[in-house]
Design a protein around this motif. Structure first.
Motif, PDB file in Angstrom:
ATOM      1  N   GLU A   1      -6.388  17.390  10.533  1.00  0.00           N
ATOM      2  CA  GLU A   1      -5.910  18.408   9.582  1.00  0.00           C
ATOM      3  C   GLU A   1      -4.978  18.547   8.769  1.00  0.00           C
ATOM      4  N   PHE A   2      -4.718  17.194   8.079  1.00  0.00           N
ATOM      5  CA  PHE A   2      -4.097  16.304   7.283  1.00  0.00           C
ATOM      6  C   PHE A   2      -4.741  15.222   6.553  1.00  0.00           C
ATOM      7  N   GLY A   3      -3.753  14.228   5.583  1.00  0.00           N
ATOM      8  CA  GLY A   3      -3.951  13.129   5.521  1.00  0.00           C
ATOM      9  C   GLY A   3      -2.438  12.773   6.194  1.00  0.00           C
ATOM     10  N   ARG A   4      -2.766  11.189   5.175  1.00  0.00           N
ATOM     11  CA  ARG A   4      -0.862  10.709   5.096  1.00  0.00           C
ATOM     12  C   ARG A   4       0.061  10.836   3.847  1.00  0.00           C
ATOM     13  N   THR A   5       1.400  10.530   4.031  1.00  0.00           N
ATOM     14  CA  THR A   5       1.823  10.652   2.865  1.00  0.00           C
ATOM     15  C   THR A   5       1.353   8.494   1.890  1.00  0.00           C
ATOM     16  N   PRO A   6       1.211   8.908   0.590  1.00  0.00           N
ATOM     17  CA  PRO A   6       0.682   8.169   0.490  1.00  0.00           C
ATOM     18  C   PRO A   6       0.993   6.896   0.230  1.00  0.00           C
ATOM     19  N   LYS A   7       2.845   7.116   0.059  1.00  0.00           N
ATOM     20  CA  LYS A   7       3.899   6.165  -0.293  1.00  0.00           C
ATOM     21  C   LYS A   7       4.341   5.963   1.450  1.00  0.00           C
ATOM     22  N   VAL A   8       4.804   4.674   1.722  1.00  0.00           N
ATOM     23  CA  VAL A   8       4.703   3.874   2.470  1.00  0.00           C
ATOM     24  C   VAL A   8       6.206   3.873   3.054  1.00  0.00           C
ATOM     25  N   ASP A   9       6.835   4.489   3.803  1.00  0.00           N
ATOM     26  CA  ASP A   9       7.804   4.069   4.187  1.00  0.00           C
ATOM     27  C   ASP A   9       8.182   3.195   4.799  1.00  0.00           C
ATOM     28  N   TRP A  10       8.726   2.650   3.872  1.00  0.00           N
ATOM     29  CA  TRP A  10       9.741   1.069   4.568  1.00  0.00           C
ATOM     30  C   TRP A  10      10.870   0.995   5.708  1.00  0.00           C
ATOM     31  N   SER A  11      11.200   2.008   5.661  1.00  0.00           N
ATOM     32  CA  SER A  11      12.665   1.962   5.713  1.00  0.00           C
ATOM     33  C   SER A  11      12.863   2.542   7.001  1.00  0.00           C
ATOM     34  N   PRO A  12      13.729   1.988   8.243  1.00  0.00           N
ATOM     35  CA  PRO A  12      14.327   2.191   9.688  1.00  0.00           C
ATOM     36  C   PRO A  12      14.031   3.645  10.040  1.00  0.00           C
ATOM     37  N   PRO A  13      13.835   3.968  10.700  1.00  0.00           N
ATOM     38  CA  PRO A  13      12.692   3.300  11.880  1.00  0.00           C
ATOM     39  C   PRO A  13      11.165   3.303  11.725  1.00  0.00           C
ATOM     40  N   TRP A  14      11.234   3.300  10.890  1.00  0.00           N
ATOM     41  CA  TRP A  14       9.769   4.389  10.246  1.00  0.00           C
ATOM     42  C   TRP A  14       8.611   2.364  10.388  1.00  0.00           C
ATOM     43  N   ASN A  15       9.733   1.751   9.631  1.00  0.00           N
ATOM     44  CA  ASN A  15       9.322   0.119   9.451  1.00  0.00           C
ATOM     45  C   ASN A  15       7.644   0.279   8.758  1.00  0.00           C
ATOM     46  N   GLY A  16       7.464   1.130   7.666  1.00  0.00           N
ATOM     47  CA  GLY A  16       6.181   0.432   7.203  1.00  0.00           C
ATOM     48  C   GLY A  16       5.316   2.098   8.171  1.00  0.00           C
TER      49      GLY A  16
ATOM     50  N   ARG B   1       2.884   6.129   7.754  1.00  0.00           N
ATOM     51  CA  ARG B   1       3.011   7.701   6.809  1.00  0.00           C
ATOM     52  C   ARG B   1       3.459   8.490   8.347  1.00  0.00           C
ATOM     53  N   GLY B   2       4.022   9.583   7.315  1.00  0.00           N
ATOM     54  CA  GLY B   2       4.735  10.802   7.104  1.00  0.00           C
ATOM     55  C   GLY B   2       3.150  11.451   7.248  1.00  0.00           C
ATOM     56  N   HIS B   3       3.066  13.136   7.595  1.00  0.00           N
ATOM     57  CA  HIS B   3       1.980  13.969   7.342  1.00  0.00           C
ATOM     58  C   HIS B   3       1.480  13.983   5.957  1.00  0.00           C
ATOM     59  N   TRP B   4       1.055  15.136   5.155  1.00  0.00           N
ATOM     60  CA  TRP B   4       0.291  14.678   3.826  1.00  0.00           C
ATOM     61  C   TRP B   4      -0.264  15.918   4.055  1.00  0.00           C
ATOM     62  N   GLY B   5      -0.311  17.654   3.626  1.00  0.00           N
ATOM     63  CA  GLY B   5      -1.100  18.484   3.664  1.00  0.00           C
ATOM     64  C   GLY B   5      -1.790  18.506   1.917  1.00  0.00           C
TER      65      GLY B   5
ATOM     66  N   THR C   1      -0.208   8.563  12.479  1.00  0.00           N
ATOM     67  CA  THR C   1       0.908   6.603  12.715  1.00  0.00           C
ATOM     68  C   THR C   1       2.062   7.240  11.944  1.00  0.00           C
ATOM     69  N   HIS C   2       2.912   7.781  12.699  1.00  0.00           N
ATOM     70  CA  HIS C   2       4.520   7.957  11.795  1.00  0.00           C
ATOM     71  C   HIS C   2       5.177   5.845  12.175  1.00  0.00           C
ATOM     72  N   LYS C   3       4.986   5.363  12.532  1.00  0.00           N
ATOM     73  CA  LYS C   3       5.337   3.745  12.817  1.00  0.00           C
ATOM     74  C   LYS C   3       4.269   3.228  13.330  1.00  0.00           C
ATOM     75  N   GLN C   4       4.714   1.686  12.765  1.00  0.00           N
ATOM     76  CA  GLN C   4       3.191   0.888  13.594  1.00  0.00           C
ATOM     77  C   GLN C   4       2.063   1.591  12.510  1.00  0.00           C
ATOM     78  N   HIS C   5       2.409   2.274  11.233  1.00  0.00           N
ATOM     79  CA  HIS C   5       1.146   2.393  10.971  1.00  0.00           C
ATOM     80  C   HIS C   5      -0.055   1.463  11.070  1.00  0.00           C
ATOM     81  N   PHE C   6       0.140  -0.144  10.013  1.00  0.00           N
ATOM     82  CA  PHE C   6      -0.645  -0.702   9.742  1.00  0.00           C
ATOM     83  C   PHE C   6      -1.541  -1.144  10.942  1.00  0.00           C
ATOM     84  N   GLN C   7      -0.513  -1.500  11.897  1.00  0.00           N
ATOM     85  CA  GLN C   7      -1.351  -2.325  13.201  1.00  0.00           C
ATOM     86  C   GLN C   7      -2.360  -1.591  13.268  1.00  0.00           C
TER      87      GLN C   7
END
Lengths: 531, 429
Positions: free
Chosen positions: B325-340, B342-346, B283-289
């Protein structure tokens, strides 16, 4: 009244049914062997050739003779599959059946040996043997696979004499991208002299290195002890070369047959080895390749397995001597060997053996075997009107194979699919003939009988669509079309009545019936097995 | 007299040995269910919440919920799992440091880092080798099942070869008919199956002409086996209409929930390894939804599965393990184009394990204040996988039989291994 009438027809149908079974089997007046229709014929269209003279004589020792001639319908399908890995198209079948020339089988053989599909199909077999794959345990890497594959394909296409082909593979030096033949030395499993010798023995001599006495193994490995590898600045490029640090004096090496040779410091031992290997009197070189070709075309080697022929002399090996001589005489023209075998009555006899066979008389029929995974998949794709297509993202550079490409032309053994694995395509790890597994399994049967894939392929088939529309006007025409597309022949009267009954009594819709007929033929042994 | 005594001693010895032996078998896990959160699920939003890290780390999922185990809290997005925390344990310090899907997935499934020249088999392939055909399993269904789509080439049989390849069912168990590839053909009734099989047999002209060919005989046998799956009892394991409505509802009437239910039925049928290949966690985008929708079905399905296995007495012999296979970046990326997003986090992520000899109600390891890095007891993929093998009665350091002539162990520790080993702290003796 109507009850009586229908019963009467039923009776009539059954009687006719029996009569037809009786009719379809009759006795060949010349040989006294029963002719089985539609697979056999009663007259040989093919003259006896030098192979037949020997085989007939050999079989007579066992009180046996060749089986009946295979019918033209069986022949066209068999020779298309064996030479080009491709099913004949309905119009090709019609043209062949209507051809009145007495030597039409010979003409067709020549024509098929000239096709691109011939080169594709036999390149596939060579790539199995030469272990062409990008990943473990061979690790040629994708761009070298492409270079190597193209090189092999080109050589097969132009019918390079076999001695030159092997010599290039054994003696080339240079970059894996620019001198593709050097990839032979990169695809040997290991890169130590004994791994190389092992691959040479298996590929070109048909013997298992590990079964040789230790001293003989050492002797043979010594010819490859200076083969070296180095990287360049180009990613994944590798140079195969001979270590320039030569011994100061000449050295003595021993060939696998025990003869010795003195090699002076400037000489390339690989060339000396190739000179020894590629000679008319070498006990392995010709025998290996003609036995392999015999096995590919006849379904079993004169000596089996084809890569373990050392000191094996089963009855009948005289035929290999004959073919070996022919190979030398023809200047190592492999197509000459194909022609000899394909034009023999031995090859063109029926696949239905006369009861239980004496194990030594395997020549007395054409052995049925499942189509190779790639050939079967191509046949199914042709039927469905849509190819497979393959994508491999790792390792880089990524490979994209468009849907138009045939699976028999898939260069890289590392690119695979669930279908190919299920149907026993070799992994190209070792070059062993046994890697290809053509034996039926329950997973294969599940796929063919009941997968959505097969269902879709039948429904979307443009060729079968013709039959789907014909069925409303002329049922028999529709049935003929389906038979010709799938089994490369016309149905027998018996088969037509079985199908008519299915139309009338199964309670299914017409489109379901037509789909089920196609499905049943696709699942018949006659479709799945070369015969 | 003396002889009788000796006999008695011998008998006693035999009884003891066989008792010990059966005890050992009893304590072994018989089946494994792997819930594979393909794409990598967020640790913060599930089993390792960090409410004090603030909105930039939690987004709207900033509440925790106490579980039925005092001292353990998880994200409030998992209320049903919170009620049964005594039945599973949480690992909060999974780590391998790889942030690419394929490499990380390969490592998590095989216990080996990629790039060694060998393609290793996945845990499922290894377990189907040790517990499949010829090793006590005689079912008609293959011993390694994936629900529903195949995981691809980096997580399957490796050098063990196609015999250990997972059977991917295809289809969707939440549909009216679960169309298991090859076994259930949609749109074809049993009646038609039977009729067309007869047609096929009648039209098998070449087969009848060569009745003794050994390949033809194999073909016939394979076909009979296939039909046992197509028309016989075997396929019933996939027929969810045999389940009461309440049970199907409890699991959730969606793809994941019904996959969990099928997994339980496969365990009952003795299948040694089942993977639910659960996509949609990348969920790089639309994570919380996405989380709000997915976590609800995840919570419902997984809690139903663990509860149901436990109720049926199957949890003691069934391991359930669940992670991506891994977790997700704990810090949320609120900037576009991600708009909230989380990236890959191993570097640090969570996994849960239940049953089959794993203790419940425990937490292994600890992440730092924001869930970014491991603070205590790093758990590497091989530690977790070796523990599962061990509980299945497979010694990770014994030789791995193969036909490639490779002298290789089942799942040895890598060279320069610096971890703390198998999860002894949550493995029952």
């Amino acid at each position: 009244m109507s009850w009586e009438k229908s019963n009467f027809f039923k009776f009539l149908k059954e009687t006719m049914f029996l009569a037809m079974i009786l009719l379809s089997v009759y006795v060949f007046p010349q040989t006294g062997q029963t002719i089985i229709k539609p697979y056999e014929d009663d007259k040989w269209p093919t003259p006896e050739n030098i192979i037949d003279t020997q085989i007939v004589k050999f079989l007579s020792n066992y009180g046996q003779k060749l089986r009946n001639p295979c019918s033209d319908y069986v022949f066209i399908r068999r020779v298309y599959l064996d030479v080009t890995g491709t099913l004949p198209k309905p119009e090709e079948i019609d043209a062949f059946i209507n051809d009145k020339r007495p030597d039409k089988r010979r003409i067709l053989i020549d024509e098929l040996l000239d096709r691109d599909e011939y080169a594709m199909y036999w390149t596939m077999k060579w790539c199995d043997l030469l272990r062409v794959k990008s990943e473990y345990p061979i690790n040629l890497w994708p761009n070298a696979v492409q270079a190597y594959y193209q090189w092999i394909y080109q050589k097969i296409r132009e019918n390079q004499p076999y001695d030159k082909f092997v010599r290039e593979l054994l003696t080339s030096s240079g970059s894996n991208f620019r001198v593709p033949a050097v990839n032979f030395y990169r695809a040997t499993g290991g890169r130590d002299p004994s791994s190389i010798a092992k691959a040479v023995a298996l590929t070109f001599m048909g013997i298992r290195f590990e079964k040789l006495p230790e001293q003989q193994q050492k002797n043979m490995s010594a010819f490859f002890s200076r083969v070296s590898y180095k990287k360049t600045s180009e990613w994944k490029e590798e140079i195969v070369y001979l270590n320039p640090e030569t011994p100061e004096k000449s050295i003595k090496l021993v060939f696998p047959d025990g003869k010795t040779v003195e090699i002076s410091p400037q000489e390339d031992e690989r060339k000396i080895f190739a000179d020894w290997l590629i000679s008319p009197n070498n006990p392995y070189f010709n025998k290996n390749i003609v036995n392999r070709i015999w096995a590919y075309l006849m379904g079993q080697g004169v000596i089996s397995p084809v890569d373990d022929i050392f000191q094996k002399n089963p009855p009948g090996t005289e035929i290999l001597e004959l073919l070996s001589k022919e190979l030398t005489k023809s200047n190592y023209d492999l197509k000459h060997i194909y022609r000899l075998i394909l034009n023999s009555r031995t090859y063109q006899q029926s696949s239905i053996p006369a009861g239980k066979q004496h194990p030594d008389t395997n020549f007395a029929y054409y052995k049925v075997r499942q189509m190779e995974a790639e050939v079967l998949l191509d046949a199914l794709c042709w039927l469905s009107g849509e190819g497979e297509g393959y994508v491999s993202q790792i390792p880089e550079p990524s490979t994209y194979i468009p849907k138009e490409n045939r699976t028999i032309a898939l260069a890289d053994g590392s690119i695979t699919s669930s279908f190919l694995m299920t149907f026993g395509r070799p992994s190209r790890d070792t070059g062993l003939d046994s890697e290809r597994n053509n034996k039926p399994t329950d997973k294969q049967r599940l796929y063919m009988l009941n997968s959505t894939d097969i269902q879709k392929k039948i429904r979307s088939s443009p060729i079968l669509r013709k039959a789907f529309s014909q069925v409303w006007k002329n049922r028999t025409e529709a049935i003929n079309t389906i038979y010709k597309v799938i089994l490369s022949r016309l149905p027998t009267q018996e088969e037509i009545s079985i199908i008519e009954e299915y139309f009338n009594n199964s309670g299914l819709r017409t489109d379901q019936v037509v789909g089920d007929i196609a499905w049943a033929l696709l699942n018949s042994k006659e479709f799945i097995f070369k015969h | 007299m003396k002889r009788i005594f000796l006999l008695n001693i011998t008998l006693l010895f035999v009884i003891c040995v066989s008792y010990a032996h059966s005890e050992q078998n009893k304590s072994q896990a018989k089946s494994v269910i792997q819930i594979w959160m393909w794409g990598g699920s967020s640790q913060n939003d599930t089993f390792d919440p960090k409410p004090s890290a603030g909105y930039d780390y939690c987004g709207p999922l900033d509440k925790t919920i106490p579980t039925n185990v005092p001292g353990i809290e998880i994200n409030a997005s998992l209320p049903m799992l919170a009620k049964i925390a005594d039945k599973y344990s949480i690992i909060r310090s999974m780590t391998h440091g790889i942030n690419a899907h394929e490499s990380a997935a390969y490592y998590m499934q095989t216990g080996h880092k990629p790039g060694t020249g060998l393609v290793y088999p996945s845990l499922g392939a290894i377990i189907s080798l040790f517990k499949g055909y010829g090793k006590g399993y005689n079912g008609k269904i293959p011993p390694y099942i994936v629900l529903t789509q195949s995981q691809g080439r980096f997580s399957e049989e490796g050098f063990l070869g196609p015999a250990y390849k997972a059977f991917a069912t295809g289809g969707d168990p939440s549909q009216k008919q679960f169309a298991v590839e090859g076994i259930v053909a949609p749109g074809i009734s049993d009646q038609q199956q039977i009729k067309r099989r007869e047609l096929l047999q009648k039209l098998d002209l070449l087969g009848k002409s060569i009745p003794d060919d050994p390949d033809f005989l194999l073909f016939n046998k394979a076909e009979e086996e296939a039909y046992e799956m197509i028309l016989g009892e075997t396929r019933k394991v996939f027929d969810l209409s045999e389940e009461p409505d309440e049970v199907r509802d409890r699991y959730g009437r969606n793809w994941f929930g019904q996959c969990c239910l099928v997994a339980r039925r496969l365990v009952e049928a003795g299948v040694p390894y089942i993977t639910i290949n659960y996509p949609g966690w990348d969920t790089h985008k639309q994570h919380f939804q996405t989380m709000q929708r997915k976590l609800a079905e995840f919570d419902q399905g997984l809690s139903a599965l663990i509860e149901d296995l436990s109720k049926r007495g199957l949890l003691d012999t069934t391991i359930v393990w669940c992670c991506g296979e891994f977790g997700r970046t704990p810090k949320v990326d609120w900037s576009p184009p991600w708009n909230g997003g989380r990236g890959h986090w191993g570097y640090c992520f969570s996994a849960i394990v239940a049953g089959g000899g794993f203790k419940g109600g425990c937490v292994v390891g600890e992440s730092d204040a924001k869930g970014e890095y491991v603070a205590k007891r790093p758990v590497y993929p091989e530690d977790l996988l070796r523990s599962i093998l061990r509980l299945c009665g497979i010694d990770p350091d014994e030789p791995l039989p193969n036909d490639k002539g490779l002298d290789i162990k089942v799942m040895p520790y890598p060279e320069n291994y610096s971890g703390e080993g198998e999860l002894k702290e949550i493995m029952k003796k």
